[in-house]
Scaffold this active site. Structure first.
Site, mmCIF file in Angstrom:
data_model
loop_
_atom_site.group_PDB
_atom_site.id
_atom_site.type_symbol
_atom_site.label_atom_id
_atom_site.label_comp_id
_atom_site.label_asym_id
_atom_site.label_seq_id
_atom_site.Cartn_x
_atom_site.Cartn_y
_atom_site.Cartn_z
ATOM 1 N N ASP A 5 -11.186 2.594 4.215
ATOM 2 C CA ASP A 5 -11.488 1.159 4.098
ATOM 3 C C ASP A 5 -13.004 0.914 4.021
ATOM 4 O OD1 ASP A 5 -9.490 -0.753 3.846
ATOM 5 O OD2 ASP A 5 -8.936 -0.680 5.975
ATOM 6 N N GLN A 25 -4.828 -1.868 9.690
ATOM 7 C CA GLN A 25 -4.676 -3.179 9.051
ATOM 8 C C GLN A 25 -5.212 -4.277 9.979
ATOM 9 O OE1 GLN A 25 -3.734 -3.583 5.910
ATOM 10 N NE2 GLN A 25 -3.870 -5.809 5.969
ATOM 11 N N LYS A 54 0.838 -1.204 0.000
ATOM 12 C CA LYS A 54 0.000 0.000 0.000
ATOM 13 C C LYS A 54 0.872 1.253 0.000
ATOM 14 C CE LYS A 54 -3.800 -2.519 2.180
ATOM 15 N NZ LYS A 54 -4.556 -2.875 3.389
HETATM 16 N N1 GUN Z 1 -6.855 -7.203 6.173
HETATM 17 C C1 GUN Z 1 -7.201 -7.949 5.105
HETATM 18 N N2 GUN Z 1 -7.772 -7.170 4.169
HETATM 19 C C2 GUN Z 1 -7.794 -5.924 4.649
HETATM 20 C C3 GUN Z 1 -8.261 -4.672 4.140
HETATM 21 O O1 GUN Z 1 -8.794 -4.541 3.032
HETATM 22 N N3 GUN Z 1 -8.086 -3.606 4.956
HETATM 23 C C4 GUN Z 1 -7.520 -3.713 6.168
HETATM 24 N N4 GUN Z 1 -7.409 -2.616 6.896
HETATM 25 N N5 GUN Z 1 -7.088 -4.834 6.676
HETATM 26 C C5 GUN Z 1 -7.215 -5.941 5.914
#
Ligand code: GUN
Length: 293
Positions: A119, A96, A52
């Site tokens: 998100d 996350q 990211k």
């Molecule tokens: N863990 C697995 N997929 C995601 C996601 O799309 N966002 C976040 N914040 N954590 C994750």
């Protein structure tokens, strides 16, 4: 059979975002800024957050990675979220997942300012999504919609079967595929670990979206000829012949299912890269909305 090439499409989207960022810079304005909070040192989570951050650099965004130890308490994390909520330099941030067991995930996600919740996990944003209101759509479902749209996959009146009811993928996906509009207008069944005789359901599907996390779960005899298959699985399977010691494996037996499919996503290179591109898109949207607020 057409491969839904998430690597290519996500690159196109990143180029489109970069063009917008260049225009922002040319006007002398502040570029979008994404922060990611990671608690602990889970290898997969660090890999995702690293990707990211790299994607932010690629499109010209500012990014900040906040690393907290595995032993972080809920209060400490809530304090950090408060800081990010009140930091005007940051347009959007993500926590996350998964979080360590001492932390109540839902409580933490509810502490994120909905205007910075790129998100789309805050109940306010999730509720807006369910009501067809404009909001942040969770990045993975958003990426799947974008793939279906860019490849002009017909979803109207089709029968979509979603496998897995996670809050991040399966549940929002089932809502989005049933909404009025395109992609959408499908008749949707959401299947999960308590579903009986799942093959009898998947065999009828025009579109199967699998977000289960069980490698090679979906076999060729579980789908019909011409099916559209979206594989969200990204499980690390031990493999000593690979330099990393593992290979990323999807939910779908790609070799055999692809012979029956009209469209199918590969793993890797399908849904995964789309998730990151759509997070960037949400961050750009967050910046625009904050400036116009
Ligand atoms: N863990 C697995 N997929 C995601 C996601 O799309 N966002 C976040 N914040 N954590 C994750």
């Amino acid at each position: 059979m057409t491969i839904l090439d998430g690597k290519k499409v996500s690159n196109d989207i990143k180029n489109e975002i970069k063009t917008e960022v260049d225009a922002i810079k040319a006007k002398g304005e502040r570029v979008p800024h994404l922060a990611a909070v990671i608690v602990g040192d889970d290898g997969a989570s660090l890999t995702y957050v690293g990707s990211k951050v790299r994607a932010c650099e690629r499109v010209g965004f500012e990014s900040t990675m906040v690393r907290l130890p595995y032993t972080t308490s809920e209060i400490e994390l809530l304090r950090k979220i408060d800081e990010l909520n009140n930091n005007d330099d940051i347009d959007g941030f993500i926590i996350q997942l998964p979080l360590p067991p001492q932390i109540d995930t839902q409580k933490v996600l509810m502490a994120v300012d909905p205007s910075k919740d790129v998100d789309g996990f805050h109940p306010e944003n999730f509720g807006k999504m369910a009501l067809d209101m404009s909001t942040f759509i969770p990045a993975t479902p958003f990426g799947i919609l974008e793939l279906l749209e860019r490849y002009k996959v017909n979803t109207k009146g089709k029968y979509t079967v979603v496998i897995g009811r996670s809050h991040i993928v399966g549940r929002p996906m089932s809502i989005l595929m049933s909404r009025k509009g395109w992609p959408g207008n499908s008749t949707v069944t959401l299947t999960h670990s308590n579903t009986q005789n799942i093959s009898e359901i998947t065999i009828q599907a025009d579109i199967v979206i699998s977000a289960l996390g069980v490698p090679n779960f979906l076999k060729a005899d579980m789908v019909k000829e011409g099916v559209v298959v979206i594989d969200v699985g990204i499980t690390r399977v031990a493999d000593d012949s690979h330099p990393k010691g593992y290979v990323i494996t999807g939910d779908v037996d790609f070799k055999n299912v692809s012979k029956k499919a009209s469209f199918i996503t590969p793993v890797p290179g399908g849904v995964g890269p789309m998730t990151i591109a759509m997070l960037l898109k949400n961050t750009l949207l967050a910046r625009t909305q904050r400036r116009n607020a």
